[in-house]
Structure formats: C-alpha cells, structure tokens
Design an enzyme around this catalytic site. Sequence first.
Site, PDB file in Angstrom:
ATOM      1  N   LEU A  77      12.003  -9.158   6.183  1.00  0.00           N
ATOM      2  CA  LEU A  77      11.945  -8.430   7.464  1.00  0.00           C
ATOM      3  C   LEU A  77      12.666  -7.099   7.377  1.00  0.00           C
ATOM      4  O   LEU A  77      12.827  -6.399   8.360  1.00  0.00           O
ATOM      5  CB  LEU A  77      12.555  -9.280   8.585  1.00  0.00           C
ATOM      6  CG  LEU A  77      11.904 -10.645   8.755  1.00  0.00           C
ATOM      7  CD1 LEU A  77      12.599 -11.443   9.834  1.00  0.00           C
ATOM      8  CD2 LEU A  77      10.429 -10.480   9.091  1.00  0.00           C
ATOM      9  N   SER A  78      13.105  -6.796   6.174  1.00  0.00           N
ATOM     10  CA  SER A  78      13.679  -5.498   5.876  1.00  0.00           C
ATOM     11  C   SER A  78      15.019  -5.211   6.528  1.00  0.00           C
ATOM     12  O   SER A  78      15.202  -4.221   7.229  1.00  0.00           O
ATOM     13  CB  SER A  78      12.680  -4.408   6.225  1.00  0.00           C
ATOM     14  OG  SER A  78      13.030  -3.313   5.451  1.00  0.00           O
ATOM     15  N   THR A 124       0.819  -1.218   0.000  1.00  0.00           N
ATOM     16  CA  THR A 124       0.000   0.000   0.000  1.00  0.00           C
ATOM     17  C   THR A 124       0.851   1.265   0.000  1.00  0.00           C
ATOM     18  O   THR A 124       0.361   2.331  -0.334  1.00  0.00           O
ATOM     19  CB  THR A 124      -0.904   0.047   1.242  1.00  0.00           C
ATOM     20  OG1 THR A 124      -0.079  -0.174   2.390  1.00  0.00           O
ATOM     21  CG2 THR A 124      -2.005  -1.000   1.194  1.00  0.00           C
ATOM     22  N   ASP A 125       2.118   1.142   0.390  1.00  0.00           N
ATOM     23  CA  ASP A 125       2.911   2.375   0.584  1.00  0.00           C
ATOM     24  C   ASP A 125       3.034   3.203  -0.695  1.00  0.00           C
ATOM     25  O   ASP A 125       2.805   4.406  -0.677  1.00  0.00           O
ATOM     26  CB  ASP A 125       4.280   2.101   1.244  1.00  0.00           C
ATOM     27  CG  ASP A 125       5.094   0.986   0.638  1.00  0.00           C
ATOM     28  OD1 ASP A 125       4.695   0.439  -0.408  1.00  0.00           O
ATOM     29  OD2 ASP A 125       6.160   0.663   1.215  1.00  0.00           O
ATOM     30  N   ASP A 169       9.130   0.220   5.110  1.00  0.00           N
ATOM     31  CA  ASP A 169      10.240  -0.419   5.814  1.00  0.00           C
ATOM     32  C   ASP A 169      10.989   0.576   6.700  1.00  0.00           C
ATOM     33  O   ASP A 169      11.232   0.327   7.878  1.00  0.00           O
ATOM     34  CB  ASP A 169      11.228  -1.037   4.815  1.00  0.00           C
ATOM     35  CG  ASP A 169      10.563  -2.069   3.914  1.00  0.00           C
ATOM     36  OD1 ASP A 169       9.400  -2.417   4.173  1.00  0.00           O
ATOM     37  OD2 ASP A 169      11.223  -2.514   2.954  1.00  0.00           O
ATOM     38  N   SER A 213      17.460  -4.380   4.750  1.00  0.00           N
ATOM     39  CA  SER A 213      18.010  -3.240   3.991  1.00  0.00           C
ATOM     40  C   SER A 213      17.640  -1.926   4.666  1.00  0.00           C
ATOM     41  O   SER A 213      18.488  -1.051   4.849  1.00  0.00           O
ATOM     42  CB  SER A 213      17.551  -3.273   2.533  1.00  0.00           C
ATOM     43  OG  SER A 213      16.146  -3.223   2.435  1.00  0.00           O
ATOM     44  N   GLU A 236      17.661   4.229  -0.944  1.00  0.00           N
ATOM     45  CA  GLU A 236      17.424   2.885  -1.507  1.00  0.00           C
ATOM     46  C   GLU A 236      16.835   3.002  -2.918  1.00  0.00           C
ATOM     47  O   GLU A 236      17.194   2.251  -3.819  1.00  0.00           O
ATOM     48  CB  GLU A 236      16.511   2.051  -0.588  1.00  0.00           C
ATOM     49  CG  GLU A 236      16.330   0.623  -1.096  1.00  0.00           C
ATOM     50  CD  GLU A 236      15.958  -0.412  -0.034  1.00  0.00           C
ATOM     51  OE1 GLU A 236      16.100  -0.138   1.170  1.00  0.00           O
ATOM     52  OE2 GLU A 236      15.519  -1.516  -0.434  1.00  0.00           O
TER      53      GLU A 236
HETATM   54  P1  ADP Z   1      15.374  -7.478   3.076  1.00  0.00           P
HETATM   55  O1  ADP Z   1      15.391  -5.993   3.229  1.00  0.00           O
HETATM   56  O2  ADP Z   1      13.982  -8.025   3.037  1.00  0.00           O
HETATM   57  O3  ADP Z   1      16.193  -8.181   4.102  1.00  0.00           O
HETATM   58  P2  ADP Z   1      16.657  -6.771   0.614  1.00  0.00           P
HETATM   59  O4  ADP Z   1      16.990  -7.542  -0.604  1.00  0.00           O
HETATM   60  O5  ADP Z   1      15.838  -5.548   0.481  1.00  0.00           O
HETATM   61  O6  ADP Z   1      16.020  -7.795   1.662  1.00  0.00           O
HETATM   62  O7  ADP Z   1      17.991  -6.312   1.343  1.00  0.00           O
HETATM   63  C1  ADP Z   1      18.999  -7.250   1.652  1.00  0.00           C
HETATM   64  C2  ADP Z   1      20.360  -6.684   1.296  1.00  0.00           C
HETATM   65  O8  ADP Z   1      20.730  -5.670   2.247  1.00  0.00           O
HETATM   66  C3  ADP Z   1      21.457  -7.700   1.389  1.00  0.00           C
HETATM   67  O9  ADP Z   1      21.566  -8.443   0.178  1.00  0.00           O
HETATM   68  C4  ADP Z   1      22.688  -6.844   1.631  1.00  0.00           C
HETATM   69  O10 ADP Z   1      23.141  -6.284   0.428  1.00  0.00           O
HETATM   70  C5  ADP Z   1      22.133  -5.726   2.482  1.00  0.00           C
HETATM   71  N1  ADP Z   1      22.335  -5.964   3.921  1.00  0.00           N
HETATM   72  C6  ADP Z   1      21.397  -6.015   4.877  1.00  0.00           C
HETATM   73  N2  ADP Z   1      21.950  -6.237   6.095  1.00  0.00           N
HETATM   74  C7  ADP Z   1      23.284  -6.326   5.917  1.00  0.00           C
HETATM   75  C8  ADP Z   1      24.409  -6.547   6.771  1.00  0.00           C
HETATM   76  N3  ADP Z   1      24.272  -6.718   8.084  1.00  0.00           N
HETATM   77  N4  ADP Z   1      25.638  -6.565   6.201  1.00  0.00           N
HETATM   78  C9  ADP Z   1      25.798  -6.402   4.885  1.00  0.00           C
HETATM   79  N5  ADP Z   1      24.787  -6.199   4.026  1.00  0.00           N
HETATM   80  C10 ADP Z   1      23.527  -6.156   4.513  1.00  0.00           C
HETATM   81 MG    MG Z   2      14.621  -4.572   1.785  1.00  0.00          MG
END
Ligand code: ADP
Ligand code: MG
Length: 366
Positions: free
Chosen positions: A109-110, A20-21, A156, A112, A144
């Site tokens: 679970l975000s 929805t965002d 997120d 990123s 992002e």
């Molecule tokens: P989600 O946000 O659902 O976990 P995303 O694909 O949006 O999945 O984001 C995941 C990406 O964020 C990873 O592939 C990596 O590039 C980056 N990331 C997240 N946490 C870390 C971390 N602790 N160290 C390095 N990269 C991270």
């Molecule tokens: Mg993400």
Amino acid sequence: MKESVVAFAPGRVELLGNHTDYNEGLALAAAIDLGVTIRAEKLDTDVIEVSSMTNGRQARVSLKKLQKLEQESWANYPIGVIKTFREAGFEIGGLRLLASSNLPIGSGLSSSAAFEVATAVAALELFGLHIEPMALAQLCQKAENEFVGVRCGLLDQASSVFGREDEVILLDFRATTARTVPLSPGVALLLVDTGVPHQLVGGEYNERRTQCQAAAAALGVKALRDVTSEEISSASLDPLIRARALHITGEDERVVAGVAALESGQMQKFGQLMFQSHESSRRNFENSTSFLDALVEIAGTIQGVLGARLTGGGFGGSTIWLIESDKSREILNGVFEAYRQKTGATCKALITKASRGARLVKATST
Ligand code: ADP
Ligand code: MG
C-alpha cells in the site's frame, strides 16, 4: 514563520496498470484513507532528527553530511527526501520529524511513498517553500531510487500526491500527467492483505524491470508504451520476455478500457478488467504468489464482488477488491474463513475508499 507543522500523506491502491510506471505506461490508482502523519519542527542547529512512533526508533544526522544509515535504514526515506530537495535548491534547514502511521508497512500500500511525501509536504511548509505537485512526487521518487536504493517507479508517490475523494487517478508516466475520474458511488474498495509481506528490496522487482527493458530493446522501441499486445504477439521474442512484455501492454490497454468503463458507469466491466489483470500477473509477469491467487480465487466466488487483483509490486502484500457497497458486510464476513480453509493462513481485511491526497493538517506559528 511557521515553527511547527503537521502533514499527512496517504497510501495508495493500484487498481489497474501493474508495473507500467517504469515502462512509460498508464495506471489507475487511488489514494486511500490510511497514511503517514509527520509533525515537523524547526531546529536551531543543522541537524535532522527523525523518530517514528511506528517502530519506536530515532535517528539523528548532520545536514552537512547526509549519508545513508545502515542501522536505522527506515530513516533513509525522510533523510533522502530532505537531501534530494536540498540538492534541487530547496533551502530546508535543521528540523525534527516525528512520524506516526496507520498504514500497514510492506503490504503493497506504499507506506514508503507516504513517508516520503508526508516528509516533503511538512518540510516545504515549515520553510515556506513551494513546488508543483508532480515535481514533488518526482523528487520523492528520486529520493527512494537514489538514496534509499529502491528502483520504484512514480506510481506510489504520484498517487499519494494526486488523490481525490471518491475519484481514481489516471496517471500517464510518459507525459507525466495526472487526472482524476469519478468512481461510481455504489461501489467500495476492500483491501485484503495476505498476511505475507512483500519484499521489494529483493531482486525480483529489479529483474522484472530489466526484462521489460530487454523486451523494449528487442522490439526496437524506447519503452513498452510504444507497442501493443498485438504487435508483441506477432514479434519474434524469447518466450519469457514476450510474456513479461504482454503483461505491460495488456495493463496499458486495460487502463484505457477501465477509464471508458468508469466514464460510462460500467462497474461490472471494470471488475472484469481487474480479474484479467490478476490473471496476467499470475501467468505472464509471475509477480503473484499462491496466497494472492487464493484471495483472488475466493473473490471470484463471492456475490457482490465485481473484481479483484493483487495491488502494487506483487510477490506478496495485498489484494484490492471492487465490491458493491451494500454487500460489504457479507463479503467481509465470508473472506476470513474461506482464506483460512484454503491456505491455513490468516488474512486481514478492511474497507477503504478513494481519498484525498497529501495535505497540510496543521501549522503553528510563534
Ligand atoms: P510499502 O511501501 O509497500 O509499505 P516498502 O518496503 O516499500 O513497503 O517500504 C516499507 C519501509 O518504509 C519500511 O520497512 C520502513 O523502513 C519504512 N517506513 C514506512 N512507514 C514507516 C513509519 N511509519 N515509520 C518508520 N518507517 C516506515
Ligand atoms: Mg514502497
């Protein structure tokens, strides 16, 4: 002047209000008790050094030439945050960032957003800078969107910022506001991960956004927030576009009903809305998978489970279950075997709770 700081930003679960965002709609989410921790230190030189204990990698870029990294693409999240905040006028200088995390990556679970928000809180604190919480979330989202190149909405980052212990966050993406609503003390949140990561960088997410825009355009409105499910049902629309639009308006309507249910302590009713939300993801938005469906079906057969649905973008990742807290143990015990029998795959499950949002953990001055 602070010379080093430690900041923490949580991951989030979306409880209602799927996709929805970017449709200027509504969502109910909660920050969880897992997240990304960033230790930040000032450097005398104009560079950003980032390392992550999660993947054991390091990256180094000049502050003057902040460009996207191809090889170390994970580092684009924090680098993008620093660049975006600098461009917005925040004077962040050379710094070293060390990330660690207890949040599963790519589980919906975000991680990123937690990575971005923790970076922003740490960097702003380190340089003594202040910003309104919603603006912080928006700049992280911008990083992002524009630097990393993922067209995520604000859910997120805003959830990671606005979380409160034992409360859920009502987000209005048109007014850009957040308020919290208490969650009944008798319930707990159970996260069950399909074990199959989602791939938001893939094309489906962007395709759904385009379809939602097409629906709004065909209906002659700015965004799907401007129409109801009833109006969509009676409009002449391409069947696929209609189904996509019905998911979004249905979600907005379920958020409104969900808030009313929370405010009157009707947790059964809230759980039913979660099951309906998943069904709409499955049929209308087609952002579920057979693994997510299997978990939600299992949830429907276990006593003490009030509701379950996919959480986040979909196409893999996790489900969120609302459960009666006093039955947590039995519920947890049943899920692994049921999932293995149904799919042959192994799921991961953990009890979580609605938790505080991003915060400074420690600051050291010299
Ligand atoms: P989600 O946000 O659902 O976990 P995303 O694909 O949006 O999945 O984001 C995941 C990406 O964020 C990873 O592939 C990596 O590039 C980056 N990331 C997240 N946490 C870390 C971390 N602790 N160290 C390095 N990269 C991270
Ligand atoms: Mg993400």
